[in-house]
Design a protein around this motif. Structure first.
Motif, PDB file in Angstrom:
ATOM      1  N   PHE B  43       0.824  -1.113   0.217  1.00 33.78           N
ATOM      2  CA  PHE B  43      -0.086  -0.477   0.323  1.00 33.78           C
ATOM      3  C   PHE B  43       0.863   1.425   0.150  1.00 33.78           C
ATOM      4  O   PHE B  43       2.281   1.626   0.178  1.00 33.78           O
ATOM      5  CB  PHE B  43      -0.933   0.200   1.246  1.00 33.78           C
ATOM      6  CG  PHE B  43      -1.926  -1.503   1.642  1.00 33.78           C
ATOM      7  CD1 PHE B  43      -3.365  -0.627   0.724  1.00 33.78           C
ATOM      8  CD2 PHE B  43      -1.288  -2.073   2.608  1.00 33.78           C
ATOM      9  CE1 PHE B  43      -3.922  -2.409   1.066  1.00 33.78           C
ATOM     10  CE2 PHE B  43      -2.375  -3.386   2.423  1.00 33.78           C
ATOM     11  CZ  PHE B  43      -3.740  -3.314   1.756  1.00 33.78           C
ATOM     12  N   SER B  44       0.158   2.718  -0.895  1.00 31.31           N
ATOM     13  CA  SER B  44       0.997   3.484  -1.064  1.00 31.31           C
ATOM     14  C   SER B  44       0.099   4.266   0.118  1.00 31.31           C
ATOM     15  O   SER B  44      -1.069   4.582  -1.025  1.00 31.31           O
ATOM     16  CB  SER B  44       2.023   3.726  -1.706  1.00 31.31           C
ATOM     17  OG  SER B  44       2.735   4.970  -1.718  1.00 31.31           O
ATOM     18  N   ALA B  45       0.323   5.884   0.855  1.00 32.20           N
ATOM     19  CA  ALA B  45      -0.469   6.485   1.733  1.00 32.20           C
ATOM     20  C   ALA B  45      -0.120   7.884   0.415  1.00 32.20           C
ATOM     21  O   ALA B  45       0.712   7.610  -0.071  1.00 32.20           O
ATOM     22  CB  ALA B  45      -0.174   7.134   2.648  1.00 32.20           C
ATOM     23  N   PRO B  46      -1.554   8.258   0.438  1.00 32.75           N
ATOM     24  CA  PRO B  46      -1.950   9.347  -0.613  1.00 32.75           C
ATOM     25  C   PRO B  46      -1.101  10.931  -0.825  1.00 32.75           C
ATOM     26  O   PRO B  46      -0.489  10.969   0.443  1.00 32.75           O
ATOM     27  CB  PRO B  46      -3.807   9.868  -1.025  1.00 32.75           C
ATOM     28  CG  PRO B  46      -3.651   9.832   0.479  1.00 32.75           C
ATOM     29  CD  PRO B  46      -2.495   8.209   0.932  1.00 32.75           C
ATOM     30  N   MET B  47      -0.523  11.241  -1.708  1.00 33.13           N
ATOM     31  CA  MET B  47       0.040  12.036  -1.744  1.00 33.13           C
ATOM     32  C   MET B  47       1.803  12.206  -1.200  1.00 33.13           C
ATOM     33  O   MET B  47       2.472  12.909   0.016  1.00 33.13           O
ATOM     34  CB  MET B  47      -0.483  13.396  -0.948  1.00 33.13           C
ATOM     35  CG  MET B  47      -1.917  13.681  -1.210  1.00 33.13           C
ATOM     36  SD  MET B  47      -2.489  14.402  -2.972  1.00 33.13           S
ATOM     37  CE  MET B  47      -1.405  16.614  -2.913  1.00 33.13           C
ATOM     38  N   GLY B  49       2.679  10.166   1.244  1.00 33.76           N
ATOM     39  CA  GLY B  49       2.995   9.762   2.380  1.00 33.76           C
ATOM     40  C   GLY B  49       3.207   8.342   2.609  1.00 33.76           C
ATOM     41  O   GLY B  49       3.945   8.095   1.296  1.00 33.76           O
ATOM     42  N   PRO B  50       3.185   7.756   3.778  1.00 33.83           N
ATOM     43  CA  PRO B  50       3.991   6.538   3.966  1.00 33.83           C
ATOM     44  C   PRO B  50       3.898   5.329   3.225  1.00 33.83           C
ATOM     45  O   PRO B  50       2.982   5.078   2.037  1.00 33.83           O
ATOM     46  CB  PRO B  50       3.807   6.149   4.878  1.00 33.83           C
ATOM     47  CG  PRO B  50       3.791   7.426   5.704  1.00 33.83           C
ATOM     48  CD  PRO B  50       2.553   7.970   4.822  1.00 33.83           C
ATOM     49  N   MET B  51       4.766   4.430   3.042  1.00 37.25           N
ATOM     50  CA  MET B  51       4.908   3.545   1.988  1.00 37.25           C
ATOM     51  C   MET B  51       4.805   2.051   2.858  1.00 37.25           C
ATOM     52  O   MET B  51       5.505   2.017   3.536  1.00 37.25           O
ATOM     53  CB  MET B  51       5.528   3.414   1.123  1.00 37.25           C
ATOM     54  CG  MET B  51       5.740   4.563   0.075  1.00 37.25           C
ATOM     55  SD  MET B  51       7.209   4.789  -0.895  1.00 37.25           S
ATOM     56  CE  MET B  51       6.421   3.371  -2.211  1.00 37.25           C
TER      57      MET B  51
END
Lengths: 704, 75
Positions: B43-47, B49-51
């Motif tokens: 997963f990758s947080a939007p904009m 963000g963390p991965m």
């Protein structure tokens, strides 16, 4: 021969999220003490375990991945395990490893072996590993390490009994070393350190070389000595540490390859829940919904016990003042001490419930998802993903919020979070806002928007702006050598352990009462003295005039009126009254008179005290909680020049002042407790008061 | 082709080649980000963000600039 019965000390250590605290909680139950380590803000958790007639002292160390300290938490683990802490020198160490993350756990475990500690290993969560089709040949690990290993599931009673038995039989062992540190650090240097600090272990000497320079408990002269030694031979310790890590992992990988059997075709890992909870849109919606439910519940449920507590203490002080002969002692107890204790106890429902919810979110594994989602939005302001929880809690009450900042590892991010959390609009500001908004904002609806509601919403936003602005400011002021980073595990989802949740609620409430409670009680007694005493001759005169008038009263309404006027006069002439007059020149530019000044000083105890104080000042008899009577009374207050005292400019100036000013001794006390000193609470109070003053000044000057 | 871990596309697996020198190198290594290990971006947080990477049996979240310290080869 008399044998000296000394309670053996056992330290529990492990990576984060391995069920270490559950083991600690189950072993010690309610026999826990929370204390302090010198010089750091980390809590020391110690408990006693009784088993078959023997007593053991158990120390719960903060979770860490290695003995290389990065945060305050890890410094403590490092210090205790290196036997650098004077007070805590555990005889035995119980290392908890998550069975599905063997190599990461063994990394720390083998470091402990190298330190020459008396060690036993618990391979926890064996059930989860089985579910993942991993089986571990424990004997292979035992062969390689030579320390006792117990494979179990500590969430079950059987597993716990095995652990108790292991401790009771002292089934720990000291195994020379796992990795020869001499391979990466010159032996002559290690020998010198050992001689200097009277150590017997090479790895301990290496740890002293590597971290002694940054640990404040080590004498400056010793730190300088280490520095000069390293410079003498121009030795690169960081490179040695990397080398050590590589060798250690190489050796561990060999063991793990031998010991772990993965059944063919492990079941496809379920990431189903995460694809919802971490969804770029849905994830935030769910987070917002969870928060909403949480606060709804806290507002709805906490108000019941809070009202009961409120009523109980009011009745108690009434009873006590009736029982004791009237005089200063009686009024000190019934008007100073009892309400003071009540003012501490009243926060327990909110603290317990908030921490109950937080414990559930933490335990299910959801909390690290929140950190994952929010980190990006917090970072520009010098905050961490973990700052979300304290800030959001601040909407209910800053006190549990500040207490929740504990989990933030990085010092700078923790301090910023603590400093800004009280700027969120907490529930105690509501009564002040409601009265003032009702006074000056018309209850009109323009284009579906109620103006009063809009104003209230604006005040909440103002709080958030205050938080972000202040955080941004602090980010650029505070200096730290600690590097901010986010390396967090997203653990598998699981059901919360209710016993842990209950213990968390109990421990947090107790810590608040025992530590912040003292300060709150002290301040409330001081405020009570200031409000009920004044220059004796003047006070006596008011009292006797009041009694004379009372004697002439013909109806009960008149009596009530006279009593209200007398208490108003007494307050005006008390020390707080004198102080209120004293600060009038300072608050004049904000549109306040000396009566408001009195309310400002008195409400330093808590914001909502503003309402009851102005009720007394304007001698509003009857039910002081009745907003309408207060509002009418305030509306009638006229300045000498004929203008209303509570005009729009003054009311807004007051609202802005209360949005930003500290005005809460309980927050002050809890910040003192969390930062372990008066420096930060004082800076915070001065800053918030200045911010409140300047903003209120600006608003009043623009509006008037 | 060598890349850094912050450039791995979601659901792709890559093998770690090297951890780039930095003060955080040791932290990454103690978590188990070691040359030879396979990581998958879950997963990758939007904009930016963390991965969240899968490493062995666990999922670990890193910030983008921390992920950029991990040199990988896409599989």
């Amino acid at each position: 021969m008399i044998s000296i019965t000394k309670t053996p000390k056992i330290a529990i250590i492990g990576n984060p999220n391995v069920g270490k605290s559950t083991i600690f909680n189950q072993l010690t139950g309610l026999n826990q003490k929370i204390g302090n380590y010198p010089g750091v803000t980390v809590d020391k958790k110690v408990g006693t375990m009784s088993y078959q007639g023997s007593t053991y002292e158990i120390i719960d160390l903060p979770g860490t991945y290695s003995l290389y300290p990065n945060s305050e938490d890890e410094v403590i683990a490092h210090r205790v395990l290196n036997q650098l802490s004077e007070t805590e020198k555990p005889e035995y160490v119980l290392m908890v490893i998550d069975s599905s993350q063997l190599s990461r756990g063994l990394f720390l475990a083998t470091q402990l072996i190298d330190l020459g500690l008396n060690l036993a290993i618990v391979l926890n969560m064996a059930d989860l590993a089985t579910k993942r089709n991993i089986s571990i040949r424990t004997f292979e690990i035992f062969k390689a390490l030579g320390v006792p290993i117990l494979s179990t599931d500590a969430r079950g009673e059987k597993g716990l009994d095995q652990i108790r038995e292991l401790i009771h039989t002292r089934n720990f062992s000291k195994k020379g070393s796992f990795l020869a540190i001499e391979e990466v650090v010159p032996i002559t240097l290690l020998e010198e350190v050992k001689r200097k600090f009277n150590m017997s272990n090479n790895y301990q000497a290496y740890q002293m070389l590597r971290f002694g320079r940054i640990d404040k408990v080590i004498a400056q002269a010793d730190r300088d000595w280490i520095k000069s030694k390293l410079e003498e031979i121009n030795f690169d310790l960081a490179a040695a540490q990397l080398e050590e890590t590589k060798i250690r992992y190489r050796k561990i990988t060999k063991i793990v390859d031998q010991a772990v059997v993965k059944e063919s075709h492990p079941k496809k890992e379920k990431s189903g829940l995460d694809s919802i909870f971490l969804h770029p849109v849905l994830g935030y919606v769910i987070f917002a919904a969870i928060l909403l439910i949480m606060f709804q519940a806290i507002f709805a449920w906490a108000s019941v016990p809070m009202d009961l507590i409120d009523g109980f203490f009011a009745e108690l002080s009434g009873k006590v003042s009736g029982l004791l002969p009237s005089g200063p002692i009686s009024s000190l107890i019934s008007e100073g001490i009892i309400p003071g204790i009540g003012g501490v106890v009243i926060f327990i429902p909110q603290i317990a419930m908030l921490f109950g919810f937080l414990a559930i979110l933490e335990d299910t594994g959801y909390m690290s998802r929140v950190v994952f989602l929010m980190d990006r939005w917090m970072r520009p302001f010098g905050l961490h993903g973990k700052s979300v929880v304290p800030l959001v809690s601040g909407v209910a009450c800053a006190i549990p919020g500040v207490m929740a900042a504990r989990n933030i590892g990085n010092w700078k991010e923790k301090i910023i979070t603590i400093m800004v959390t009280p700027l969120m609009s907490c529930s105690a500001r509501l009564p002040v806002y409601v009265i003032l908004i009702g006074l000056v904002v018309p209850n009109k609806t323009i284009a579906f928007v109620n103006l009063q509601a809009l104003t209230l919403l604006g005040l909440y936003f103002l709080g958030i702006i205050g938080v972000l602005g202040t955080a941004f400011l602090l980010k650029n002021i505070l200096k730290t050598t600690e590097k901010s980073f986010l390396m967090v595990e997203l653990p598998s989802y699981r059901a919360p352990r209710w016993w842990d949740v209950i213990l968390t609620m109990y421990n947090k409430s107790r810590t608040f009462v025992m530590e912040a409670g003292k300060v709150i009680l002290a301040i409330s007694v001081i405020l009570w003295v200031l409000a009920s005493y004044g220059p004796p001759s003047r006070m006596d005169e008011i009292r006797s005039t009041g009694e004379q008038k009372l004697a002439l009263a013909t109806s009960s309404e008149m009596e009530e009126q006279i009593q209200a006027e007398t208490s108003s006069l007494l307050l005006e002439n008390s020390f707080i009254g004198i102080m209120g007059r004293g600060i009038e020149p300072v608050i004049r530019p904000l549109g306040y008179d000396w009566k408001i000044g009195i309310a400002l000083i008195a409400s330093f105890a808590a914001r909502e005290v503003f309402v009851s104080t102005i009720a007394t000042i304007y001698s509003i008899g009857g039910d002081p909680e009745d907003d309408l009577t207060i509002r009418q009374k305030l509306n009638q207050q006229i300045r000498p020049d004929g203008e209303k005292v509570y005009n729009t400019a003054t009311a807004f100036s007051l609202m802005i002042f209360y949005a930003f000013a500290m005005q809460c001794m309980s927050t002050l006390a809890v910040v003192y407790r969390e930062t372990k000193g008066w420096k930060w609470p004082l800076i915070q109070t001065v800053y918030m008061t200045a911010l409140a003053y300047l903003s209120a000044l600006l608003v009043y000057q623009i509006l008037s | 082709m060598l890349k850094t871990a912050d450039q791995i596309p979601v659901t792709q697996t890559a093998v770690i080649k090297e951890i780039i020198d930095s003060p955080l190198k040791i932290n990454l290594m103690e978590l188990g980000f070691l040359p030879g290990k396979e990581i998958t971006l879950k997963f990758s947080a939007p904009m930016g963000g963390p991965m969240a990477f899968k490493l062995d049996e666990t999922i670990l979240a890193l910030r983008k600039n921390e992920a950029s310290l991990i040199e990988v080869q896409l599989l």
